[in-house]
Structures are given as C-alpha cells and as structure tokens.
Design an enzyme around this catalytic site. Structure first.
Site, PDB file in Angstrom:
ATOM      1  N   HIS A 131       0.842  -1.210   0.000  1.00 36.80           N
ATOM      2  CA  HIS A 131       0.000   0.000   0.000  1.00 36.80           C
ATOM      3  C   HIS A 131       0.874   1.255   0.000  1.00 36.80           C
ATOM      4  CE1 HIS A 131      -3.199  -2.531   2.304  1.00 36.80           C
ATOM      5  NE2 HIS A 131      -3.678  -2.333   1.083  1.00 36.80           N
TER       6      HIS A 131
ATOM      7  N   LYS B 199     -15.861  -7.480   4.515  1.00 30.45           N
ATOM      8  CA  LYS B 199     -14.749  -8.060   5.288  1.00 30.45           C
ATOM      9  C   LYS B 199     -14.931  -7.773   6.776  1.00 30.45           C
ATOM     10  CE  LYS B 199     -11.328  -7.226   1.607  1.00 30.45           C
ATOM     11  NZ  LYS B 199     -10.174  -6.390   1.248  1.00 30.45           N
TER      12      LYS B 199
ATOM     13  N   ARG C 167      -1.973  -5.832  -8.069  1.00 26.44           N
ATOM     14  CA  ARG C 167      -0.804  -6.711  -8.089  1.00 26.44           C
ATOM     15  C   ARG C 167      -0.871  -7.734  -9.197  1.00 26.44           C
ATOM     16  NH1 ARG C 167      -2.456  -8.168  -2.151  1.00 26.44           N
ATOM     17  NH2 ARG C 167      -4.324  -8.048  -3.426  1.00 26.44           N
TER      18      ARG C 167
ATOM     19  N   SER D 268      -3.137  -7.426   3.031  1.00 24.59           N
ATOM     20  CA  SER D 268      -3.514  -7.277   4.439  1.00 24.59           C
ATOM     21  C   SER D 268      -4.020  -8.603   4.991  1.00 24.59           C
ATOM     22  CB  SER D 268      -4.612  -6.220   4.590  1.00 24.59           C
ATOM     23  OG  SER D 268      -4.136  -4.964   4.191  1.00 24.59           O
TER      24      SER D 268
HETATM   25  O1  PNS Z   1      -8.823  -2.541   0.929  1.00 22.67           O
HETATM   26  P1  PNS Z   1     -10.111  -3.071   0.346  1.00 22.67           P
HETATM   27  O2  PNS Z   1     -10.977  -3.711   1.406  1.00 22.67           O
HETATM   28  O3  PNS Z   1      -9.877  -3.993  -0.819  1.00 22.67           O
HETATM   29  O4  PNS Z   1     -10.881  -1.788  -0.213  1.00 22.67           O
HETATM   30  C1  PNS Z   1     -12.115  -1.940  -0.867  1.00 22.67           C
HETATM   31  C2  PNS Z   1     -12.769  -0.586  -1.055  1.00 22.67           C
HETATM   32  C3  PNS Z   1     -12.789   0.173   0.256  1.00 22.67           C
HETATM   33  C4  PNS Z   1     -11.999   0.214  -2.044  1.00 22.67           C
HETATM   34  C5  PNS Z   1     -14.223  -0.838  -1.490  1.00 22.67           C
HETATM   35  O5  PNS Z   1     -14.856  -1.577  -0.489  1.00 22.67           O
HETATM   36  C6  PNS Z   1     -14.990   0.441  -1.751  1.00 22.67           C
HETATM   37  O6  PNS Z   1     -14.833   1.040  -2.777  1.00 22.67           O
HETATM   38  N1  PNS Z   1     -15.836   0.864  -0.785  1.00 22.67           N
HETATM   39  C7  PNS Z   1     -16.609   2.065  -0.916  1.00 22.67           C
HETATM   40  C8  PNS Z   1     -18.098   1.791  -1.016  1.00 22.67           C
HETATM   41  C9  PNS Z   1     -18.712   2.342  -2.288  1.00 22.67           C
HETATM   42  O7  PNS Z   1     -18.641   3.518  -2.559  1.00 22.67           O
HETATM   43  N2  PNS Z   1     -19.341   1.427  -3.065  1.00 22.67           N
HETATM   44  C10 PNS Z   1     -20.053   1.720  -4.303  1.00 22.67           C
HETATM   45  C11 PNS Z   1     -19.191   1.915  -5.543  1.00 22.67           C
HETATM   46  S1  PNS Z   1     -18.078   0.636  -5.970  1.00 22.67           S
END
Ligand code: PNS
Length: 165
Positions: free
Chosen positions: A18, A42, A95, A132
């Site tokens: 990250h 998660k 990745r 993570s």
């Molecule tokens: O580190 P992660 O858990 O892979 O991150 C995922 C993340 C936070 C990027 C994803 O869960 C996200 O985009 N959450 C925001 C919720 C949202 O706006 N959803 C609707 C459009 S995709």
C-alpha cells in the site's frame, strides 16, 4: 490545475505494498488522500480509528505527509467523499490480473455514479504477494510480518501480541 486523488482501502493493516502505491501516487498528483474505509464484505481485525492512526504514522515516517493526507470515511459512498473534497481520480494498487478483475466493476460503478475515473498503479513486484489478509493470517499464526508492514504497524502488532501473552 491542481489534481487531487483518493487512495481508498480498508488498510487492515496498511502494508508496504500500500505504502509503495501511495508513494507512487504522490509523485503524480498534487495532493493524495489516503482514505480509510470499512469494507462491509470483510470482518476487520483493527477498528477504523486504529487503522487511520497507524496509516498516518507510516505516511509521516515515510516523509510523505506534505502531499498525502490520511482521512477516514464512514458516511456513505466513496464518490461522495471525492465530490466533497473536489477529487476526480481514484487510485487503486493492483498486483495481478485477479486484482484488476476485482476492481473493474467498481471502476465502472464509480464512473457511472459520479464521473470519477480510476487509475491503476502497480506496486514494486517485491510486494506482489503481500496483502492485508495474508499479513493478518501470518501474524495470527505467530509468524513474523516485519518484511511486509511499516514500522508503525509492526510495533502495534508486537505490542498487542505482548499484551495478550
Ligand atoms: O482494501 P479493500 O478492502 O480492498 O478496499 C475496498 C474498497 C474500500 C476500495 C471498497 O470496499 C470500496 O470502494 N468501498 C466504498 C463503497 C462504495 O462507494 N461502493 C459503491 C461503488 S463501488
């Protein structure tokens, strides 16, 4: 024109992968917001305040704090945060092709919702197996994660482990 990008994630915990992506983003954009969110899909190991605090410490330790802000967002859509701060770009670290495939529907949804574009950045291949979830697993099973996480995260995990023993 000043460009602001948002790097969203659970950061549960922040990894060196990250951090590498944030460093790369900070070379491209004028301001980068590292946005700590809660992923409803998660179960978190760390609460959001701890994830934000450890992430901010790692950003400061890396000397990135002039261009990189760390914030949290629990008030709804990611695109609403982007609109609130005037950011038009999301940055995601990928990745592998598996990561790209996972991201593509979100890229298209965020574009459909609010005309927000997403840029993919590849971390250093040295971090291609670092996630993570694997850090959480290795740490939970007693392994050493010092090669995969910044010092702030390592120290926190070691303190919690020592307190549990
Ligand atoms: O580190 P992660 O858990 O892979 O991150 C995922 C993340 C936070 C990027 C994803 O869960 C996200 O985009 N959450 C925001 C919720 C949202 O706006 N959803 C609707 C459009 S995709």
């Amino acid at each position: 024109m000043s460009l602001t990008a948002v790097v969203p994630g659970s950061f549960d915990p922040l990894t060196l992968g990250h951090l590498d992506v944030v460093r790369r983003a900070s070379k491209i954009f004028d301001t980068v917001h590292v946005l700590v969110v809660t992923n409803p899909d998660k179960k978190s190991m760390l609460d959001i305040a701890t994830r934000e605090r450890l992430t901010a410490a790692a950003i400061a330790d890396a000397g990135l704090q002039n261009r990189v802000l760390v914030r949290n967002w629990e008030s709804g859509l990611l695109v609403d945060y982007c609109k609130k701060i005037g950011a038009s770009v999301l940055v995601k670290g990928v990745r592998s092709q598996t990561d790209v495939a996972y991201e593509v529907p979100m890229v298209l949804m965020n574009r459909s919702l609010a005309d927000i574009e997403t840029v993919f950045l590849l971390p250093n291949p040295a971090y291609s197996m670092v996630s993570s979830s694997l850090v959480r697993q290795v740490h939970a099973l007693g392994g050493d994660v010092r090669e995969y996480v910044p010092e702030s995260v390592l120290q926190y995990l070691q303190r919690v482990r020592a307190a549990d023993q």
